[in-house]
Every structure is written in C-alpha cells, then in structure tokens.
Design a protein around this motif. Structure first.
Motif, PDB file in Angstrom:
ATOM      1  N   GLU A 283       0.815  -1.171   0.031  1.00 51.78           N
ATOM      2  CA  GLU A 283      -0.124  -0.116   0.053  1.00 51.78           C
ATOM      3  C   GLU A 283       0.726   1.340  -0.094  1.00 51.78           C
ATOM      4  OE1 GLU A 283      -0.451  -2.435   1.933  1.00 51.78           O
ATOM      5  OE2 GLU A 283      -1.978  -3.441   1.550  1.00 51.78           O
ATOM      6  N   ARG A 284       1.982   1.168   0.832  1.00 53.53           N
ATOM      7  CA  ARG A 284       2.767   2.285   0.867  1.00 53.53           C
ATOM      8  C   ARG A 284       3.726   2.585  -0.597  1.00 53.53           C
ATOM      9  NH1 ARG A 284       3.721   7.156   2.972  1.00 53.53           N
ATOM     10  NH2 ARG A 284       5.750   7.777   3.221  1.00 53.53           N
ATOM     11  N   ILE A 285       3.826   1.352  -1.341  1.00 49.26           N
ATOM     12  CA  ILE A 285       4.544   1.506  -2.568  1.00 49.26           C
ATOM     13  C   ILE A 285       3.341   2.149  -3.564  1.00 49.26           C
ATOM     14  CG2 ILE A 285       5.263   0.395  -4.546  1.00 49.26           C
ATOM     15  CD1 ILE A 285       6.595  -1.686  -2.655  1.00 49.26           C
ATOM     16  N   GLU A 286       2.338   1.975  -3.412  1.00 50.54           N
ATOM     17  CA  GLU A 286       0.985   2.283  -4.125  1.00 50.54           C
ATOM     18  C   GLU A 286       1.073   3.920  -4.143  1.00 50.54           C
ATOM     19  OE1 GLU A 286      -2.916   1.010  -4.581  1.00 50.54           O
ATOM     20  OE2 GLU A 286      -2.231  -0.815  -4.083  1.00 50.54           O
ATOM     21  N   ASP A 287       1.259   4.295  -2.621  1.00 53.90           N
ATOM     22  CA  ASP A 287       1.090   5.494  -2.432  1.00 53.90           C
ATOM     23  C   ASP A 287       2.173   6.663  -3.238  1.00 53.90           C
ATOM     24  OD1 ASP A 287      -1.332   5.327  -0.931  1.00 53.90           O
ATOM     25  OD2 ASP A 287      -0.007   5.315   0.926  1.00 53.90           O
ATOM     26  N   HIS A 288       3.446   5.775  -3.089  1.00 58.32           N
ATOM     27  CA  HIS A 288       4.615   6.483  -3.728  1.00 58.32           C
ATOM     28  C   HIS A 288       4.418   6.734  -5.150  1.00 58.32           C
ATOM     29  CE1 HIS A 288       6.910   6.989  -0.190  1.00 58.32           C
ATOM     30  NE2 HIS A 288       7.236   5.687  -0.125  1.00 58.32           N
ATOM     31  N   ILE A 289       4.110   5.580  -5.697  1.00 58.01           N
ATOM     32  CA  ILE A 289       3.694   5.664  -7.152  1.00 58.01           C
ATOM     33  C   ILE A 289       2.814   6.498  -7.754  1.00 58.01           C
ATOM     34  CG2 ILE A 289       3.243   3.970  -9.240  1.00 58.01           C
ATOM     35  CD1 ILE A 289       4.351   1.685  -7.939  1.00 58.01           C
ATOM     36  N   ASN A 290       1.618   6.754  -6.996  1.00 60.59           N
ATOM     37  CA  ASN A 290       0.516   7.681  -7.315  1.00 60.59           C
ATOM     38  C   ASN A 290       1.190   8.933  -7.118  1.00 60.59           C
ATOM     39  OD1 ASN A 290      -1.566   5.874  -7.963  1.00 60.59           O
ATOM     40  ND2 ASN A 290      -1.861   5.527  -5.828  1.00 60.59           N
ATOM     41  N   ALA A 291       1.998   9.357  -6.232  1.00 64.88           N
ATOM     42  CA  ALA A 291       2.378  10.603  -6.170  1.00 64.88           C
ATOM     43  C   ALA A 291       3.210  10.846  -7.320  1.00 64.88           C
ATOM     44  CB  ALA A 291       3.316  10.781  -4.880  1.00 64.88           C
ATOM     45  N   LEU A 292       4.373  10.215  -7.519  1.00 65.39           N
ATOM     46  CA  LEU A 292       4.778  10.277  -8.907  1.00 65.39           C
ATOM     47  C   LEU A 292       4.121  10.376 -10.039  1.00 65.39           C
ATOM     48  CD1 LEU A 292       7.961   7.863  -8.381  1.00 65.39           C
ATOM     49  CD2 LEU A 292       7.980  10.387  -8.308  1.00 65.39           C
ATOM     50  N   ALA A 293       3.041   9.648 -10.367  1.00 69.51           N
ATOM     51  CA  ALA A 293       2.212   9.653 -11.405  1.00 69.51           C
ATOM     52  C   ALA A 293       1.507  10.980 -11.488  1.00 69.51           C
ATOM     53  CB  ALA A 293       1.347   8.437 -11.414  1.00 69.51           C
ATOM     54  N   ASP A 294       0.885  11.564 -10.240  1.00 69.07           N
ATOM     55  CA  ASP A 294       0.132  12.774 -10.266  1.00 69.07           C
ATOM     56  C   ASP A 294       1.062  13.951 -10.687  1.00 69.07           C
ATOM     57  OD1 ASP A 294      -2.140  11.309  -9.502  1.00 69.07           O
ATOM     58  OD2 ASP A 294      -1.859  11.770  -7.306  1.00 69.07           O
ATOM     59  N   ALA A 295       2.193  13.824 -10.182  1.00 67.92           N
ATOM     60  CA  ALA A 295       3.116  15.045 -10.610  1.00 67.92           C
ATOM     61  C   ALA A 295       3.470  14.890 -11.928  1.00 67.92           C
ATOM     62  CB  ALA A 295       4.525  14.626  -9.920  1.00 67.92           C
ATOM     63  N   ARG A 296       3.583  13.705 -12.693  1.00 74.16           N
ATOM     64  CA  ARG A 296       3.781  13.726 -14.142  1.00 74.16           C
ATOM     65  C   ARG A 296       2.607  14.196 -14.745  1.00 74.16           C
ATOM     66  NH1 ARG A 296       6.693  11.882 -18.254  1.00 74.16           N
ATOM     67  NH2 ARG A 296       5.655  10.990 -19.803  1.00 74.16           N
ATOM     68  N   MET A 297       1.728  13.712 -14.207  1.00 76.27           N
ATOM     69  CA  MET A 297       0.397  14.147 -15.179  1.00 76.27           C
ATOM     70  C   MET A 297      -0.017  15.738 -15.065  1.00 76.27           C
ATOM     71  SD  MET A 297      -2.219  13.473 -16.913  1.00 76.27           S
ATOM     72  CE  MET A 297      -2.099  11.727 -16.954  1.00 76.27           C
ATOM     73  N   GLU A 298       0.377  16.283 -13.853  1.00 75.84           N
ATOM     74  CA  GLU A 298       0.323  17.763 -13.536  1.00 75.84           C
ATOM     75  C   GLU A 298       1.298  18.538 -14.895  1.00 75.84           C
ATOM     76  OE1 GLU A 298       0.968  19.123  -9.974  1.00 75.84           O
ATOM     77  OE2 GLU A 298      -0.913  17.904  -8.872  1.00 75.84           O
ATOM     78  N   GLU A 299       2.349  17.986 -14.953  1.00 75.59           N
ATOM     79  CA  GLU A 299       3.189  18.496 -15.799  1.00 75.59           C
ATOM     80  C   GLU A 299       2.784  18.489 -17.416  1.00 75.59           C
ATOM     81  OE1 GLU A 299       7.241  16.726 -15.446  1.00 75.59           O
ATOM     82  OE2 GLU A 299       7.261  17.097 -13.396  1.00 75.59           O
ATOM     83  N   ARG A 300       2.211  17.253 -17.689  1.00 76.11           N
ATOM     84  CA  ARG A 300       1.549  17.150 -19.064  1.00 76.11           C
ATOM     85  C   ARG A 300       0.603  18.166 -19.279  1.00 76.11           C
ATOM     86  NH1 ARG A 300       2.943  12.941 -21.664  1.00 76.11           N
ATOM     87  NH2 ARG A 300       1.006  12.258 -22.575  1.00 76.11           N
ATOM     88  N   VAL A 301      -0.294  18.122 -18.272  1.00 75.23           N
ATOM     89  CA  VAL A 301      -1.641  19.123 -18.738  1.00 75.23           C
ATOM     90  C   VAL A 301      -1.189  20.503 -18.741  1.00 75.23           C
ATOM     91  CG1 VAL A 301      -4.026  19.518 -17.276  1.00 75.23           C
ATOM     92  CG2 VAL A 301      -2.883  17.081 -17.361  1.00 75.23           C
TER      93      VAL A 301
END
Length: 914
Positions: free
Chosen positions: A725-743
């Motif tokens: 679950e902790r690894i999921e949180d880390h990956i989600n945080a990185l994915a959210d950051a990448r998506m914000e950059e793209r948008v």
C-alpha cells in the motif's frame, strides 16, 4: 373433464377476459354522440385537453374512453373508417401491453391507431414496428392523416435517411419503423462519440405488427454490426476442392440438425488429402495446429452436403443469396456466419467475400424488452403464447371476429409421393379455375412453386407465381389474387401486408390501369367504372365459393399454416382451405411418424390414391409441435447466452453515455490511474508475500511502460515495514506529478476533450475484441457438457472473468496513452460535416440480420472512424501520426507488428495506407 365442463358453462379464461372489456367499450360508445357533435377544430383540440388532464394528475387509463372515442370519430372523418367494437377491444389489449390475436382482414392497422393515439398524447414517443419498409411508409402515410388531424406529429424510419432526418423522426410523437432499423439505430447510437449525434430518445412504448414474425421467427438470430477481417479465400477454395471428392460413406449427415460429421474412414481419407494439398501440419487432422483447417472442413462439408442450390440459396449476379425457409424470399445482404457463407461461395465458384468481426450486436428479445410497455398484434399467436409470456411477459388475447367466419377447413389428403400429390392439386385447381373460383396455393420453397407451375402449365391453367425470383411484383399479385379465376402460387404468405379482396383491389387497379391518366372528369369516370367492375366481380366470386386456399405441405410451424388459411374467409366471406401431404414432405420425412407407418402407407396405397384421416392429421400436428418446441429451445438458448452479454452491454453502454454526458472525465481518469497502479503493484507484490519475493525489476519496467515514470523502488524498500500500500502511495504521487506537468502544457478544454475521446475509443476497441472472444467462447463451451458441466453456467463464469479482464485492459490502456503519448496540436482541414458521424464511416462495416420476412438488403455499408480526437493527434513513444507512412519503402510483412508500436498488425495500421 371438469375443465371442459367449466369451459362450456363459463367460457375460457380468454372469453371471460374479453367479456370484461365490454364495459369499457360501452363507455366509449356512450360518448359517441357527444364526440360526433364536435366540429373538426374542436375535435383536433381534444388532444391538447387530454394533455392538460394528464398534467393535472390523471392517467392514460382515466382518459382512455374519451381518447378512443375521439380517435374513432377522427378516423371516420379523415379515413372514412369507423372502428368496430371488437377493434376497440383490440385497442385496449394493445394499450395494456398484451398481444391482440385478430384474424386476417379484421383491420389490425386501424386497431393500432387507438393505442398509438392514446399513448402518443404523453409526448414520450410511440414506436409502431412493421415487418418491412413498404408497410412502414404505407402505414405512416395512411394512418398519419388521422394522427396529424388530431394534432400529433408522425415520423417514419426507412433506409438511406441521414442522421438529422432520423433524429427528427424519432422525436415525433409517433414513429413508424421496421424492427431492423430500430435495432441498428440503437447499436449505432452506442458507437457514437457525442450525445448530440444519437438519434434515439428514451424508450417508452412500442406496438409490434406481425408480432409472431418479429419477436419469434426473426428472434432466432441477433442484429449484428460487423467489420471485415483478414482474407482467407484461398483456404476456402483449397478445402472445397478436397470436399468435392469425398465419398458418401465417409460422412454421416443429420438433416434434422443440419450437421455433417466424418466417419473414422472419412477422417483418414481427409488427412491424406490435406497432406497432399500441403494444408496439414503433421499427420493428425485434430492436432491443435490444424484447428483452422478442421473448422473450414466442417463448413465445407455442410455447404456441399446439406445446403442445396435453389432451395437454401440461389446464385444471382455472381453472388450467393440466401433463400428464407419461411417465406421463400431472397434475402440480399444476409450472410451465414462462422465462415459458412464463404464455404458456399467456394462451392459455387463465385467471389469469396471476407469474413466479418462483430463490433456490436443485440438480440430482438433484449432490444424489445427495453421498452417499459410493449404491445403486439397478429393473426396467429396463440400457438406461441407460452413463449411470449416466458420471454416478453406478454399475454396473448384472442379477439373475436366482427362477423362469424364462414370458411370451410377440409381434412388433409395424403399421397404416396410428390408427383401424385401435385397431380391431384393441379386437377383441383383446374376444376376451381373453370368455375371462376380464385385459388391461392401456398408452397414452402422456390423449387416446389416452380414444380407446381409446370403441372399447371400442363393442365392449361393460367397462373401467377409469387416467390423469391419475383418478389418485386408481390403486392400487386397478392392484391388481385381474389379476382375471378385468378390462380396464385405463393411461396409463403407471412407478412405480405396486403389483404386479398374478393373481386380485386380497387386501389391497385387504379394504380396499374390509370397511372398515365391525368386528373380530371375522365379519370374520375374511369375510377367509377373500375369500382363497378370490382363489385360485379366480387358478386360472381362469392357465388363461386370465395377464395380457395391450398397448402402443398405442412410447414414446421402451425402458425405459418394458419397464416395461409387465414387469407380465406376475410370479414365473413365464404371460403375453403385444404392441405395436401405426402411421405416425401420434409416435415413427415424428418420429424413425422416412424418407419413402420411409412411402410404401411407405401404398401396399402396405390399410385395416385389418396387417404384422409383424423389420426394422420393428429400425427402431423404432433410432429409440428415437436419442431416448434425444438425451435423454441433454440431461441431460448440464444436469449440465455445473450442475457449474459446483455448485462455487460448495459454496463458498457451506460458508461459510454455517462462519458458523453459529462463535461469532464478527469475524475474517471484519476480513478483509472489509481486502479492501474493498484493492479501493477498487486501483480508484482502479491498479498502475503515477503519483500524479497517481490518482482522488483518487473514493477519498475511496467511503471515506466504504463506510467512513463522511473520509480526508485529499491530506495522505498529500505523503509521500515514497507507494505504494498505504501508503494502504491509513492507511485501515485509520482504519477500525479507527471500528469500535472503534462496537463500544464495543453489548454484545459483541449485536454478534457482528449481524455473523453481516448476513453471512448479504448472502450469501443476493447468491447469489440470482447465480443469476438465471447463469440469464440460460445462456439466451444458446449464441450464442457462432456465433463458433466452445464454449458450456460460455464459460459456465465468465463464471460464474467473475461469482462473483468476487459475492464482492467481499458484502465491500463487509457492510463498508458494519457501518461506516455506525445500530443501535438493540428489545425483541422476545412470541410463540411458528413451526414453520418466520422467514426461510423469506416469502409466495410455491415449491418446483418437473418430476416425471414423481408428480402430487404440488411447488410448496408455504414459510412468511417476518422480520428475522434478532433484537433488533437496522439502518438506514443516511437510512433508517428496517422496519415504518413515512413516505412512505405521498406519490405515489412503485412502480418508483422506495425513499427509504430501500436500493437496492431502492419496491414491494419500504417500499412493500410500502402
């Protein structure tokens, strides 16, 4: 015994129900003087008054008597026809969502106006469903006069309307259409990418004309929209060449099931032939590598052994055209599925059309069950009453005739063989012909109708032949089949849509004889002359005994026999019906009494001798009931399997509608990304496992592939008590950051449209693939019965698992595209909008349905998905935009993966442009 006594004393349940409706009819009749006193203007304003009463809280049942009285008076003034009391009863039955069984000639078209008008007052839309386009147009124009007089709008759906015309027709108060047009519009609506492009509105109420033909006969096969797959014509031809040389002792044919199976010797023979032809991998025909060859062999055997030219199909203009078993009509555009049509084309040496892949499908059962209220009418429904209730929850109500039936139904006559039977029929027809009595003869195939035609020519009897070869003239031939001395051979009388009037049909005679004559006194005088001639001719036909109906053999279904019989004795006219049978008839040969009976008949009957008995008629009826039960099982099985798909179809179509209706789907995309991350982590880090057992490299690779991010997984694993679950949180945080950059680099509105477009496109792609998988599953799941398992239960379990897998694939794919693809702005080329949406203009898409009642072309090309991204083009890492092909000069196999990385074959991707 007690049941018979109770029925004699109190009448059947049907009689009691019909009698209970008399009090409503009496209310309607009591209102007639009041309604008749209204002016035309006041009568047409009644509709608005009814709407105000509904808005005030009254129900349709509350206003029914006044509405029916208004409709009757409107019909009397506009159409010159006043509804009989029994027609009022039929209208009440239709309004209640039941089936009105009314004999031929009792005016079902007029009956439908009552329930149609009442339910159209709500402005929610009423669909009147007909069996062919001619009837839809005719009834919309004919009855439309009444509806428009009463202030309602009327639309009609026929082929070749553009989207705007269809939308306008569906938005009318009353819409006339065929069952095929309604179903295909529903499927096409759920392939569109914008809500504004859809033509249907929410379902409300439908009245189905010839309800037994549409909801039973045609319901054995689904409506399908399909697209072509890769060409396999060479394999079909090669296998056909082998099968053409097979000896009869090498296979066993089952006519009842229409199947052909190889014997043991036949399998060995086929293996040797295929080895010589280079079609076999190894030496065993049933090795897994030879699955495709076995499939083609099965279809080629069926095509060459079971399917007969001029009976099951004809070859016309270099194409194999199916002949319907019920009506004998050509069904242009209909194709047998699963490669069978291609096998027949190879057999006949004509051009082999490619097989098609299902893109959307639905059965009539599940389509019509979407209507909150459904009514139907026909002349023959009682024999199928249990099926109507089981599938559609519709009761069948038999409506009494307005005038007692005077037709005489004689006992069947049996002969030894077809020649004796047809000779006897020809003699009877000649006798009736000489007296001037019109004769209608029903046959079950083109072959039989042309054979009888030869017998009549030998007898010197002038006649018309109505079958698949001449169906263009059918309405005119049928309309005049009641004229003095007319002899008409009809392949089948189901759904012809034209009554046989004794003495002839005035309207059709005017069209035929006065088409070139201009309006004026001369034309009026000619019309009066024709009316007088028809009246005099009718008198002579009545003196001759009315219409004589002859059946050349019993059909599989009692309904079809009853439909033929029902053509005689219209509105109390005299008439006669009789069936001729022999031991060579398909029904007796395949499903009839046992061999001992046949031997006894052959031994005791001299050539040309006939026999008639109640026992024989009863035996035939038992055989028909067996076939009806078997056909019901087939249809029920279709429904059971489609019910599984229907639940999934509803989910997918509801999701599509939600996506189209939403202003933005960002929340959906975020949820998909979260679920995708959860799936990736769960696959690499199974629950209950230790960190040292996790697939670290696999998770890192998948995260980069799907999310476009590099994850420091080893660093995270250094944390104390690290959990998935902790690894999921880390990956989600990185994915959210990448998506914000793209948008941030794309305009918000454009990004929102992009998300929508990609979501819909991937949903459609995976749904299409899922349908193909379910089709394949349905073909093989029956083998589970050998393991003592119930195939339908196995299908449900497998289909559920496949559906879950499909949804997971959609989530991952949408996430991957949005996270990794590179998007760039493109200016669209200025061009007018097409009549059909871009995504429905893909060349090669077909609409198909086995339609036993129409001979209409049900497989029309649908005009293709251009990019649904509008101004945006999408390309993933290493990909190039569609419209260019940098590999055009390279020697790339057409079946190799496309170098752009789309995952599609080269010939289906950039190679398609070469």
């Amino acid at each position: 015994m007690f049941g018979s006594i109770a029925k004699a004393l109190f009448g059947s349940s049907n009689d009691r129900y019909v009698k209970s409706l008399d009090k409503i009819v009496r209310k309607i009749n009591a209102l007639e003087p009041e309604i008749q006193a209204l002016s035309d203007e006041d009568l047409s304003l009644q509709t608005q008054k009814f709407r105000e009463r509904l808005a005030a809280g009254e129900t349709l049942d509350d206003i029914l008597p006044e509405a029916f009285a208004t409709c009757r008076e409107g019909s009397r003034r506009v159409l010159g026809m006043r509804h009989f009391d029994v027609q009022m009863i039929g209208g009440i039955v239709l309004h209640r969502g039941e089936i009105a069984e009314m004999r031929t000639g009792e005016g079902k078209t007029l009956v439908a106006t009552l329930a149609t008008y009442l339910n159209a007052i709500e402005r929610k839309g009423v669909h009147v469903v007909t069996v062919n386009d001619y009837l839809a147009r005719r009834d919309a124009e004919w009855m439309g006069q009444l509806y428009r007089f009463l202030g309602l709008t009327v639309g009609v759906i026929v082929p070749n309307l553009n989207e705007e015309e269809r939308r306008e027709a569906y938005n009318s108060d009353i819409t006339y259409a065929t069952n095929n047009e309604l179903g295909f519009d529903y499927l096409r609506d759920n392939m569109k990418h914008e809500r504004g492009q859809m033509v249907h509105r929410p379902f409300n109420y439908a009245i189905v004309d010839e309800v037994d033909s549409i909801l039973i006969d045609e319901a054995r096969t689904p409506l399908i929209i399909s697209g072509p797959t890769e060409d396999k014509s060479e394999l079909y031809v090669a296998v056909d060449q082998v099968v053409k040389h097979i000896a009869p002792e090498h296979y066993e044919a089952d006519e009842k099931q229409k199947t052909v199976t190889l014997t043991e010797d036949g399998v060995e023979w086929a293996e040797r032939q295929f080895e010589q032809a280079g079609l076999l991998v190894g030496s065993n025909l049933y090795d897994v590598e030879n699955t495709m060859v076995v499939h083609h062999l099965d279809q080629a055997l069926k095509a060459n052994v079971m399917f007969k030219r001029d009976i099951d199909y004809i070859v016309k203009d270099g194409k194999v055209v199916i002949i319907d078993e019920f009506t004998g009509r050509m069904m242009d555009g209909r194709r047998w599925s699963n490669g069978l049509h291609q096998a027949v084309e190879a057999k006949e040496g004509v051009r082999i059309e490619p097989e098609n892949q299902t893109m959307a499908s639905i059965t009539f059962q599940n389509y019509f069950r979407m209507y909150p209220k459904l009514g139907g009418m026909t002349g023959t429904a009682a024999t199928e009453a249990p099926e109507f209730y089981d599938i559609y929850k519709m009761n069948v109500v038999t409506i009494p005739t307005n005038v007692p039936v005077q037709r005489v139904d004689e006992e069947d006559e049996f002969y030894k063989n077809t020649h004796d039977k047809f000779a006897a029929i020809a003699r009877l027809i000649r006798e009736r012909y000489e007296t001037g009595q019109p004769v209608l003869v029903g046959t079950v195939s083109i072959e039989k109708s042309e054979l009888l035609s030869d017998f009549l020519n030998a007898e010197g009897v002038k006649h018309n032949v109505l079958n698949a070869r001449f169906h263009e003239m059918e309405a005119h031939i049928v309309a005049q089949a009641g004229r003095l001395g007319a002899v008409t051979i009809a392949t089948n009388m189901a759904g012809r849509g034209t009554d046989i009037q004794l003495g002839g049909n005035v309207e059709f005679r005017v069209d035929d004889e006065l088409a070139e004559m201009p309006e004026g006194p001369e034309r009026d005088a000619a019309i009066e002359r024709i009316k007088a001639e028809v009246a005099e001719e009718k008198r002579k036909v009545l003196e001759a005994g009315g219409l004589c109906v002859i059946g050349t053999e019993r059909h599989e279904s009692r309904r079809i026999d009853n439909q033929l019989r029902g053509r005689s004795g219209r509105q109390g006219d005299p008439g006669l019906s009789k069936f001729y049978l022999c031991l060579e008839d398909d029904l007796l040969r395949i499903f009839g009494p046992d061999t001992m009976f046949a031997k006894m008949m052959n031994a005791n009957l001299a050539d040309g001798e006939a026999i008639g008995s109640r026992y024989l008629s009863k035996a035939i009826e038992i055989a028909q009931k067996k076939v009806e039960a078997r056909n019901y099982d087939i249809r029920k099985q279709v429904v059971e399997y489609d019910d599984v798909m229907n639940d999934q179809r509803k989910v997918i179509y509801e999701q599509r509608a939600d996506i189209m209706d939403a202003e933005a789907v960002g929340d959906v995309v975020i949820d998909m990304r979260r679920d995708t991350v959860n799936t990736l982590v769960a696959d690499a880090c199974p629950a209950g496992s230790y960190p040292e057992q996790w697939d670290v490299e696999g998770l890192k690779a998948r995260a980069y592939e799907v999310l476009g991010i590099e994850i420091p997984l080893e660093e995270w694993m250094q944390e104390d008590h690290i959990e998935p679950e902790r690894i999921e949180d880390h990956i989600n945080a990185l994915a959210d950051a990448r998506m914000e950059e793209r948008v941030a680099s794309i305009e918000a509105a454009a990004w929102s449209n992009l998300e929508k477009a990609i979501l819909l496109e991937r949903l459609d792609y995976y749904w299409k693939e899922h349908l193909a998988t379910l089709d394949a599953l349905r073909q093989v799941v029956f083998l589970r019965a050998y393991a003592q398992k119930t195939p339908i239960n196995e299908y449900k379990q497998e289909a559920f698992g496949l559906f879950e897998k499909m949804l997971e694939g959609i989530r991952i794919d949408v996430t991957r595209i949005l996270m990794t693809a590179e998007f760039r702005m493109q200016q669209p080329d200025p061009m007018p909008l097409p009549d059909l949406p871009d995504f429905l203009t893909q060349p090669g898409l077909l609409e198909t349905h086995i339609d036993p009642l129409t001979g209409e072309n049900d497989a029309r090309p649908i005009p293709s998905p251009a990019s649904s991204l509008g101004m945006l083009g999408a390309q993933g890492p290493g990909q190039v935009p569609m419209g260019t092909n940098p590999w055009a000069d390279q020697d790339i196999s057409r079946n190799a993966p496309c170098p752009c990385g789309s995952g599609e074959k080269y010939k289906h991707c950039h190679g398609a442009m070469v």
